[in-house]
Design an enzyme around this catalytic site. Structure first.
Site, short mmCIF file in Angstrom:
data_model
loop_
_atom_site.label_atom_id
_atom_site.label_comp_id
_atom_site.label_asym_id
_atom_site.label_seq_id
_atom_site.Cartn_x
_atom_site.Cartn_y
_atom_site.Cartn_z
N TYR B 297 0.84 -1.20 0.00
CA TYR B 297 0.00 0.00 0.00
C TYR B 297 0.87 1.24 0.00
CZ TYR B 297 -4.31 2.61 1.00
OH TYR B 297 -5.40 3.43 0.93
N TYR B 347 -5.60 5.65 -7.27
CA TYR B 347 -5.84 5.56 -5.83
C TYR B 347 -7.26 5.04 -5.62
CZ TYR B 347 -6.73 7.07 -1.03
OH TYR B 347 -7.07 7.13 0.30
#
Lengths: 436, 394
Positions: B297, B347
């Site tokens: 991440y 994103y």
């Protein structure tokens, strides 16, 4: 119009202070500044050094050249005035019963300059002062050099103010509010009482922050609030650039401070530029009011070479009392209506009061035996009523002299609008065990 | 999952479908429409229909209720629906929830979804203004008046301490951004397709919250991503090779806060990701050196470095060297974020990273790691989080 011709002409010739140095004026000054230095009271009292110019105010001796210069500037449309710089050097203490004599010269008149306030000319004068012990029977010829005083004013035409209701009149953006609830109200009660309170578990003794109704170590719900000593160290820090909250306006540091008691809190380190807030910097707790509702714990750089912070509420009383104590009857310092006519939103503090507060701030730290040798300040944003002035300072140079240790300090005073005053102060500190 | 022993979920379920909308800065349609489109794309990919779906999982932050997505997507009765909290930390946990539902027979086919207009609508990076006096609001309230208002600022406060502890400068984050953007440059679905960056460009980009620069921060995206989970048994009958959920875990640390965990330990690691890592290694039986590629991440580059350390790909304080030596790029020791990551592709709160993990197992990534059969995927960092190990069915 060319004002160069005035350069080098006297602005005061044979000036004589209207009053002998006297205890009542000193007391009024100290009351206005909140200065409790014992050196300024009692039989051996000396006058506060920063009061130097106050003795000459309202005196005879102003030269026709200076009146002509100011008159010419007025005629040219530069009707407003603001003092921007004040540099004073104090060669010796000034005692009760002395008479101050002075001469002054117009050092320079600048070309017209555009400033944030408006376009105008800077006029710099330099005053040399002497004094003699008139009460003790000395004569004017006995006068010995006392010090000097360089003063810079801006005679200006106020910049156009935006009309009411436009952007310029909108309320100032405020910082986000804290989130207060039943679990953390005790912290904010502490802030109102001038304390930074953390919790301590009554079962296992573990200190904790942020506030929670139970202990993460042992689970107990029994706790008490304790006030932090105020000492801490910067554990981590960032500088926020984007997005820029309107209430901040320019890049600012946010620090994670580890308190001496072992808990951490996020806060701003104030009084220094963001790049001077480093991990490991010792800091000291203070409190700062940001608007009518919001007061927050903040931190100031600490350590041996830092002056402890000083907060001075900018009351209308302080501004008016300071102006009167320094015999400065300019209407912008006591009459809000006339101040507005001249382009200011309200009355604002005169430079001599600011200078006096700087002197007080330094002697609060240096002690009554220290001798202030020089103060040089430059004014930034104005100081209006309802705000607060936060002083911070640091030692920038130390040198050993026969007479003691000479210390040069950098001092800043900030308010909600930004940096109100910055400058340097030179102090002669007596050696330990000696008295000045 | 358990903190103390391997769980019984490993190998019971698999990802069989992935589907997304385009990734844009202005989708021009509702978040609900994005969710529904992505559901259909993922079901098509899985070779399933809306009628097969009986479970749905999403994020508490998602604005699209399960029932409404189901209603608009042609899905009927649901026997399982669930939402996970803590922003991007929910990503892999949606798949874990789905796997648990499938493994226990609570549901048969579960759709995990996330859809938002994070760029054209509400932008997380614009900064908090006010919070309700709930426990969560109060936690944010300690930092808000001081101007610590954005995810970048919360991460930066950790990153500054990390750099200080190991004597590093902010340039060490550059290789993470460069690797992500290099991978995005060859991914036609990525926003930054054909737009790689250099270390010099990283170092010259403007400060957002020092020590974070613009190129340390992920982009903002409009889009939707869906993952379809069913039992491994059923997966074997579907068109694509199954991406087996070899392990799935959630993690929160002691003294955990949502993004403001400033008051615990030494701030140089991600303890909640450590909780995830221990479970994933234990349940999957794998070791770090056996992982072929990872999706870590990357809303902000510093936490990619810390994840390398939490998972044991390198020692504490060694991640900067690991990344600087090209370790994160194709051909490196651990190719990371081969889709371009959230800095380069999109994103999508980590959900697009799960899809990339599935493609690597299938052998269909645009930046395929040859023979990849064991893939680590992680969810949001600095928050209570989750992770997955996906493996080929062999």
């Amino acid at each position: 119009m060319n004002f160069d011709a005035y350069q080098g002409l006297p602005s005061a010739d044979g000036g004589v202070a209207p009053d002998l140095v006297n205890a009542p004026m000193i007391r009024h000054w100290c009351e206005a500044m909140g200065d409790a230095n014992p050196a300024y009271t009692g039989p051996d009292a000396v006058a506060p050094p920063a009061m130097l110019q106050a003795w000459t105010m309202g005196s005879s001796g102003r030269s026709p050249h200076y009146d002509a210069l100011l008159g010419g500037l007025e005629q040219a449309g530069y009707r407003s005035v603001v003092a921007t710089d004040c540099e004073q050097e104090y060669l010796r203490p000034l005692r009760i019963g002395e008479r101050v004599l002075f001469d002054a010269v117009i050092e320079s008149v600048s070309a017209a300059k555009r400033t944030a306030l408006g376009t105008g000319h800077f006029v710099t004068t330099r005053t040399d002062l002497r004094a003699y012990d008139e009460a003790g029977g000395e004569k004017p010829d006995d006068a010995t050099p006392l010090g000097s005083h360089r003063f810079r004013i801006l005679k200006f035409t106020p910049a156009e103010r935006p009309p009411a209701g436009s952007e310029g009149e909108q309320p100032r953006p405020l910082r986000p509010r804290p989130v207060v609830n039943r679990d953390n109200a005790g912290f904010w009660d502490g802030v109102a009482a001038g304390e930074l309170r953390f919790q301590r578990c009554e079962e296992c003794g573990t200190p904790r922050f942020p506030w929670l109704p139970g202990c993460n170590r042992c689970g107990s719900d029994r706790w008490r609030a304790e006030a932090a000593s105020g000492d801490g160290v910067v554990y981590s820090r960032v500088t926020v650039h984007h997005p820029m909250p309107a209430a901040f306006g320019r890049p600012y540091a946010v620090a994670l401070v580890e308190l001496a008691e072992g808990v951490r809190i996020v806060a701003n380190v104030v009084g220094v530029p963001p790049e001077q807030v480093g991990i490991g910097t010792p800091v000291r707790l203070g409190f700062q009011r940001f608007d009518e509702e919001l007061e927050l714990p903040v931190f100031h750089p600490g350590g041996p070479d830092r002056l402890p912070p000083l907060r001075v509420p900018l009351t209308r009383t302080l501004i008016v009392a300071g102006a009167i104590a320094s015999r400065d009857y300019q209407d912008v310092h006591h009459d809000a209506e006339l101040a507005r006519v001249k382009g200011a939103p309200d009355i604002f503090m005169n430079i001599l009061t600011t200078n006096g507060l700087v002197g007080r701030y330094v002697t609060d730290w240096a002690g009554p035996d220290a001798r202030v040798e020089a103060i040089a300040i430059r004014l930034g944003v104005p100081a209006y009523p309802g705000d607060e002035l936060q002083f911070g300072g640091e030692v920038v140079r130390r040198s050993d002299e026969p007479a003691g240790e000479r210390v040069e300090l950098a001092v800043r005073g900030t308010n909600r609008l930004g940096v109100h005053v910055s400058g340097t102060v030179q102090v002669l500190m007596p050696r330990k065990g000696e008295h000045a | 999952m358990s903190l103390h022993r391997a769980d019984a979920l490993g190998g019971r379920a698999a990802v069989v479908g992935i589907g997304a909308t385009e990734f844009s800065k202005d989708s021009g349609r509702s978040e609900l429409k994005l969710a529904v489109e992505a559901v259909h794309a993922a079901l098509d990919d899985a070779g399933l229909t809306p009628a097969d779906v009986d479970g749905m999982v999403s994020f508490t932050m998602d604005t699209n209720p399960e029932i409404t997505v189901a209603q608009a997507a042609g899905i009927g009765e649901l026997s399982f629906f669930s939402r996970i909290h803590y922003g991007g930390g929910a990503a892999c946990a949606t798949v874990q929830q789905a796997a648990m539902a499938v493994a226990t027979g609570v549901a048969e086919v579960v759709v995990c979804y996330r859809a938002f207009n994070e760029r054209s609508g509400h932008r997380f990076g614009s900064g908090l203004q006010a919070r309700q006096p709930s426990a969560e609001g109060a936690a944010m309230g300690w930092t808000m008046p001081y101007g610590l208002l954005t995810p970048a600022s919360w991460v930066a406060l950790h990153a500054a301490r990390y750099l200080h502890t190991y004597g590093l400068g902010p340039e060490v984050f550059g290789p993470v951004a460069v690797a992500d953007r290099r991978h995005a440059a060859t991914n036609p679905a990525a926003w930054f397709y054909q737009r790689p960056i250099t270390l010099e460009e990283h170092a010259a980009s403007r400060w957002i919250v020092e020590p974070l620069r613009l190129l340390d921060c992920c982009q903002e995206t409009d889009g939707g991503q869906v993952i379809v989970v069913t039992s491994l048994e059923r997966a074997r009958d579907l068109p694509h090779p199954p991406a087996v959920i070899a392990a799935a875990a959630q993690g929160a640390g002691r003294g955990q806060e949502a993004m403001t965990s400033f008051y615990r330990d030494d701030l140089t690691g991600l303890p909640e990701m450590g909780v995830v890592a221990r479970q994933l290694w234990r349940t999957s039986g794998l070791r770090p050196e056996e992982i072929d590629t990872a999706v870590l991440y990357d809303h902000f580059t510093p936490f990619v470095l810390m994840q390398l350390e939490e998972f044991g790909f390198c020692g504490r304080g060694e991640a900067a060297d690991f990344a600087a030596g090209g370790g994160l790029e194709l051909g490196g020791r651990l190719p990371v974020n081969t889709h371009g990551g959230q800095l380069g592709e999109a994103y999508l709160h980590g959900m697009n990273g799960i899809a990339e993990g599935v493609r690597q197992v299938r052998g269909s990534s645009v930046n395929q790691v040859a023979g990849a059969s064991k893939v680590l995927v992680t969810a949001g960092t600095g928050v209570p989080t989750s992770g997955l190990v996906l493996t080929a069915d062999r």
